[in-house]
Structure formats: structure tokens, C-alpha cells
Design an enzyme around this catalytic site. Structure first.
Site, short mmCIF file in Angstrom:
data_model
loop_
_atom_site.label_atom_id
_atom_site.label_comp_id
_atom_site.label_asym_id
_atom_site.label_seq_id
_atom_site.Cartn_x
_atom_site.Cartn_y
_atom_site.Cartn_z
N GLU A 71 0.94 -1.33 0.02
CA GLU A 71 -0.11 0.00 -0.01
C GLU A 71 0.82 1.18 -0.11
OE1 GLU A 71 -3.46 2.15 2.18
OE2 GLU A 71 -3.35 0.10 2.43
N ASP A 145 -2.31 12.20 -2.65
CA ASP A 145 -2.18 13.71 -2.59
C ASP A 145 -2.69 14.10 -4.35
OD1 ASP A 145 -1.55 16.43 -2.81
OD2 ASP A 145 -0.15 16.06 -1.41
N LYS A 149 -2.93 21.69 -8.66
CA LYS A 149 -2.50 22.96 -9.43
C LYS A 149 -1.94 22.17 -10.61
CE LYS A 149 -2.01 26.52 -6.11
NZ LYS A 149 -0.92 27.41 -5.49
N ASP A 181 -11.15 10.68 -5.60
CA ASP A 181 -12.33 11.51 -5.61
C ASP A 181 -12.07 12.89 -6.61
OD1 ASP A 181 -10.74 12.27 -3.43
OD2 ASP A 181 -11.99 13.92 -3.19
N THR A 214 -12.36 5.09 3.98
CA THR A 214 -11.18 5.55 4.69
C THR A 214 -11.59 6.84 5.29
OG1 THR A 214 -10.09 6.82 2.82
CG2 THR A 214 -9.36 4.46 3.36
N ARG A 215 -10.66 7.49 6.20
CA ARG A 215 -11.16 8.82 6.62
C ARG A 215 -10.98 9.93 5.39
NH1 ARG A 215 -7.62 10.55 11.09
NH2 ARG A 215 -8.03 8.41 11.74
N TYR A 216 -10.26 9.71 4.47
CA TYR A 216 -10.18 10.53 3.35
C TYR A 216 -11.49 10.32 2.63
CZ TYR A 216 -5.44 11.30 4.85
OH TYR A 216 -4.16 11.63 5.68
N GLU A 217 -11.96 9.28 2.27
CA GLU A 217 -13.12 9.07 1.36
C GLU A 217 -14.48 9.61 2.24
OE1 GLU A 217 -13.89 5.68 -1.03
OE2 GLU A 217 -15.36 5.12 0.38
#
Length: 235
Positions: A71, A145, A149, A181, A214-217
Site C-alpha cells: 500500500e 495527494d 494545480k 475523488d 477511509t477517513r479521506y473518502e
């Protein structure tokens, strides 16, 4: 260290973009880092301890593991621990340079009691330098990440500088999963990943059967962004 080794270390130096430290760690997280990290960290990844970049012996690291997964950027470790608990016969390596994420993962490992994980608390490219060729049966890139930009798109993982080394360490037929996303990240992945020796086999809004959000999702969903899941296979 010989002069040749010193030259090699200098030659292989590379830029790193992104954070290594975040907010102040909790006392418990400091304990995890001081007591658990050394045992779980892979030895032989750092250039100073392995200047010749000799391949790691994964069978020695994981004992009788059936195969090895990777991962890349495990964030807070939810997915990594979930997969380790779901597949105890697999040896799984997580690479993450963000110290706060490593500390969170160590706490989750303690709570779950999983024993089939190893950690590289640093740049995944350094790890891929010393993974044996064709040794990885499955790799995950979850909510990387986005570097939104345009001038920073070259810093994304889905560039040839990252994908070619990944392809080298993945076995023929190995699966590479990406969750994001960011629509433009999807675009770049679909464009760049096949160039490195992969084929796109599935994409869309349905996650994998063994996926854990996950927390990011969850943050993406709260902010109205739509998750996208891509599956590639190593040719």
C-alpha cells in the site's frame, strides 16, 4: 562507505514533495513510535544502511506469507489494517512518509493485533528500489495527494517516475488498485498507468468487495466529491 557507494547515494538523491510532519502528536502516539516502529520498520530500505540497494528478502520478513502486497501512502492506516486482518496469510507492506499517519497506524495495529504488516516510514520510491523484481502481487493507491494545480501534476504518483518502478516490482497479472475523488486524477491515471505496463480492467463508482471506506473518502463524501475506483492489471 566506499567512494563508489557515496557517489551512488548522491546520484540516487531525489526530491520529495509533501508533508512529513503535521500537528503535535498525542502522548500515546509518541509511545507507539518509540516502542513499536523499530520492530515493524523494514530494514535495508534506507540508502545509508544499504548503499548497494540489495533486494529485500521478503520471505525472511514475513515468514510463511503466501504472497506480498503493497500500500502506497496508507494515510491513517484504516485500509492497511483492514486488509491485514482480512488476509492473515498475506504479507503486506505500507509506505507512508507522514509521521502522524505512521503513529495512527501503529495504534490501529496494537488494537487489531495483526502481525502480517511491515512499514516503510518514508518515500515509496526508496522502497521500490529494493523490492525484488516481480515480488508484489497486489498494490493499493488510496486517495493520493491530488496536487490540484496543473504545474504540480508531475508530482502525482501516477507519473512514469513512480509507475515504472512500481511495474518492475509487480508480478505479471498483479492487480493495482487506485481510489480517488479527483476527476483529473482519474484522467491522468487512465492515461499514464497503461504506459508503464498495465491494462485497465475496471473503473467506476463501485468499490471492491473487500474495500473499507477511509477517513479521506468520508471527507470527500461530506464535501460532495464522488469516489472513483480503478483496477489495473500488470501485463
Amino acid at each position: 562507505m566506499s567512494e563508489d557507494s557515496q557517489d551512488q547515494v548522491q546520484t540516487e538523491w531525489r526530491n520529495f514533495y509533501g508533508r512529513r510532519h503535521g500537528k503535535t502528536l498525542r502522548d500515546s502516539q509518541r509511545v507507539y513510535l518509540s516502542e513499536d516502529l523499530a520492530t515493524l520498520s523494514l530494514q535495508g530500505v534506507d540508502r545509508e544502511e544499504n548503499p548497494e540497494r540489495l533486494p529485500l528478502d521478503l520471505a525472511e520478513v514475513f515468514g510463511g506469507a503466501r504472497e506480498f502486497w503493497l500500500e502506497i501512502g496508507f494515510g491513517g492506516g484504516e485500509h492497511l489494517v483492514h486488509m491485514a486482518a482480512s488476509y492473515p496469510e498475506i504479507g503486506i507492506i505500507g509506505a507512508e512518509p507522514f509521521v502522524n499517519g505512521v503513529a495512527m497506524l501503529l495504534g490501529k495495529i496494537r488494537a487489531a493485533g495483526v502481525t502480517n504488516l511491515a512499514i516503510h516510514p518514508g518515500d515509496a520510491r526508496d522502497l521500490m528500489d529494493v523490492l525484488p523484481e516481480g515480488s508484489v502481487a497486489k498494490a493499493f493507491l488510496n486517495y493520493p495527494d491530488p496536487w490540484p494545480k496543473r504545474r504540480h501534476h508531475r508530482r502525482r504518483f501516477v507519473t512514469q517516475d513512480h509507475l515504472v518502478p512500481l511495474a518492475r516490482v509487480m508480478a505479471p497479472g498483479a492487480e493495482f488498485r487506485i481510489a480517488t475523488d479527483i476527476p483529473d486524477y482519474v484522467r491522468q491515471a487512465v492515461q499514464e498507468v497503461p504506459k508503464a505496463g498495465f491494462e485497465l480492467v475496471a473503473q467506476g463508482g463501485e468499490p471492491w468487495a473487500d474495500w473499507i471506506s477511509t477517513r479521506y473518502e468520508q471527507k470527500a463524501l461530506r464535501e460532495g466529491r464522488v469516489p472513483h475506483y480503478l483496477t489495473f492489471r500488470r501485463r
